[in-house]
Design a protein around this motif. Structure first.
Motif, short mmCIF file in Angstrom:
data_model
loop_
_atom_site.label_atom_id
_atom_site.label_comp_id
_atom_site.label_asym_id
_atom_site.label_seq_id
_atom_site.Cartn_x
_atom_site.Cartn_y
_atom_site.Cartn_z
N VAL A 31 0.84 -1.20 0.00
CA VAL A 31 0.00 0.00 0.00
C VAL A 31 0.88 1.26 0.00
CG1 VAL A 31 -1.65 1.33 1.36
CG2 VAL A 31 -1.97 -1.13 1.07
N MET A 32 1.89 1.28 0.84
CA MET A 32 2.77 2.45 0.91
C MET A 32 3.48 2.68 -0.42
SD MET A 32 2.27 3.86 3.76
CE MET A 32 3.60 5.04 3.73
N HIS A 33 3.89 1.60 -1.07
CA HIS A 33 4.56 1.72 -2.37
C HIS A 33 3.62 2.35 -3.39
CE1 HIS A 33 7.12 0.77 -5.76
NE2 HIS A 33 6.08 0.19 -6.34
N GLU A 34 2.38 1.88 -3.44
CA GLU A 34 1.42 2.42 -4.39
C GLU A 34 1.09 3.88 -4.08
OE1 GLU A 34 0.43 1.11 -7.18
OE2 GLU A 34 1.43 -0.79 -6.82
N LEU A 35 0.93 4.20 -2.79
CA LEU A 35 0.64 5.59 -2.42
C LEU A 35 1.81 6.51 -2.75
CD1 LEU A 35 -1.22 5.10 0.97
CD2 LEU A 35 -2.20 5.84 -1.22
N LYS A 36 3.03 6.03 -2.55
CA LYS A 36 4.21 6.83 -2.87
C LYS A 36 4.27 7.09 -4.37
CE LYS A 36 9.17 7.09 -2.37
NZ LYS A 36 10.40 6.41 -1.97
N ARG A 37 4.00 6.06 -5.16
CA ARG A 37 4.00 6.23 -6.61
C ARG A 37 2.92 7.24 -7.02
NH1 ARG A 37 3.44 0.78 -9.55
NH2 ARG A 37 3.10 2.24 -11.26
N ALA A 38 1.78 7.16 -6.36
CA ALA A 38 0.69 8.07 -6.70
C ALA A 38 1.05 9.51 -6.35
CB ALA A 38 -0.59 7.65 -5.97
N SER A 39 1.66 9.69 -5.19
CA SER A 39 2.00 11.05 -4.78
C SER A 39 3.11 11.64 -5.64
CB SER A 39 2.39 11.08 -3.31
OG SER A 39 3.61 10.39 -3.11
N GLU A 40 3.97 10.79 -6.18
CA GLU A 40 5.05 11.27 -7.05
C GLU A 40 4.52 11.70 -8.41
OE1 GLU A 40 7.82 8.05 -7.01
OE2 GLU A 40 8.67 8.63 -5.09
N SER A 41 3.44 11.10 -8.81
CA SER A 41 2.90 11.44 -10.13
C SER A 41 1.47 11.94 -9.98
CB SER A 41 2.93 10.21 -11.03
OG SER A 41 2.13 9.19 -10.49
N LEU A 42 1.34 13.12 -9.45
CA LEU A 42 0.02 13.71 -9.24
C LEU A 42 -0.56 14.24 -10.56
CD1 LEU A 42 0.44 15.52 -5.83
CD2 LEU A 42 -0.85 13.45 -6.32
N GLU A 43 -0.49 13.40 -11.55
CA GLU A 43 -1.03 13.76 -12.85
C GLU A 43 -2.31 12.99 -13.08
OE1 GLU A 43 2.23 12.41 -15.16
OE2 GLU A 43 3.58 13.93 -14.43
N GLU A 44 -2.56 12.67 -14.32
CA GLU A 44 -3.77 11.93 -14.66
C GLU A 44 -3.79 10.53 -14.06
OE1 GLU A 44 -3.59 11.94 -18.87
OE2 GLU A 44 -3.59 14.10 -19.00
N GLY A 45 -2.62 9.90 -13.91
CA GLY A 45 -2.55 8.52 -13.43
C GLY A 45 -2.63 8.38 -11.92
N ALA A 46 -2.69 9.50 -11.19
CA ALA A 46 -2.70 9.43 -9.72
C ALA A 46 -3.93 8.70 -9.21
CB ALA A 46 -2.62 10.83 -9.13
N GLU A 47 -5.06 8.95 -9.82
CA GLU A 47 -6.29 8.29 -9.39
C GLU A 47 -6.16 6.78 -9.53
OE1 GLU A 47 -10.87 8.17 -10.81
OE2 GLU A 47 -9.95 10.15 -10.63
N ASP A 48 -5.53 6.35 -10.60
CA ASP A 48 -5.32 4.91 -10.82
C ASP A 48 -4.40 4.34 -9.75
OD1 ASP A 48 -5.56 2.44 -12.30
OD2 ASP A 48 -3.49 2.80 -12.99
N GLN A 49 -3.37 5.08 -9.37
CA GLN A 49 -2.44 4.61 -8.35
C GLN A 49 -3.13 4.48 -6.99
OE1 GLN A 49 0.57 3.50 -9.00
NE2 GLN A 49 0.29 4.01 -11.14
N PHE A 50 -3.96 5.47 -6.65
CA PHE A 50 -4.70 5.38 -5.39
C PHE A 50 -5.68 4.21 -5.43
CE2 PHE A 50 -3.45 9.91 -4.86
CZ PHE A 50 -2.85 9.77 -3.62
N SER A 51 -6.24 3.96 -6.57
CA SER A 51 -7.16 2.83 -6.72
C SER A 51 -6.42 1.51 -6.50
CB SER A 51 -7.79 2.86 -8.11
OG SER A 51 -8.61 1.75 -8.30
N LYS A 52 -5.19 1.41 -7.05
CA LYS A 52 -4.38 0.20 -6.87
C LYS A 52 -4.02 0.01 -5.39
CE LYS A 52 -2.28 -0.08 -11.43
NZ LYS A 52 -1.02 -0.01 -12.18
#
Length: 103
Positions: free
Chosen positions: A20-41
């Motif tokens: 979970v932390m890995h996915e959240l970190k990836r999401a926070s690093e890319s607060l672009e269009e794909g962030a929602e997908d990362q938070f979903s993962k």
């Protein structure tokens, strides 16, 4: 809870939280269009980990319950004594808590 079981559950939780932390970190690093997908993962990983943990706990508790039942049937006097001691300990805790509140 036996130490090996507690350690296994702890490791399972640690692994799930790492995912979970890995996915959240990836999401926070890319607060672009794909962030929602990362938070979903991340949410999906957490949900999956919780389901796995619940399944393991259910399975282990069923085994422990069967073992305890068998032991109680094998040693009824010891089981009754253990229950009486536990009940006395609980009564003692309640009395001590009430005395503390009254003070």
């Amino acid at each position: 809870m036996p130490k090996p079981l507690a350690k296994k559950l702890s490791n399972t939780l640690d692994d799930a939280l790492d995912d979970v932390m890995h996915e959240l970190k990836r999401a926070s690093e890319s607060l672009e269009e794909g962030a929602e997908d990362q938070f979903s993962k991340a949410s999906a990983a957490l949900t999956k980990a919780a389901q796995v943990l619940a399944g393991e706990v259910r399975e282990r508790s069923a085994k422990v319950s069967k073992t305890v039942t068998a032991e109680a049937k094998e040693h009824p006097v010891a089981a009754a004594t253990a229950l009486a001691v536990a009940a006395a300990a609980l009564v003692g805790l309640v009395v001590a808590a009430r005395r503390t509140k009254a003070s």
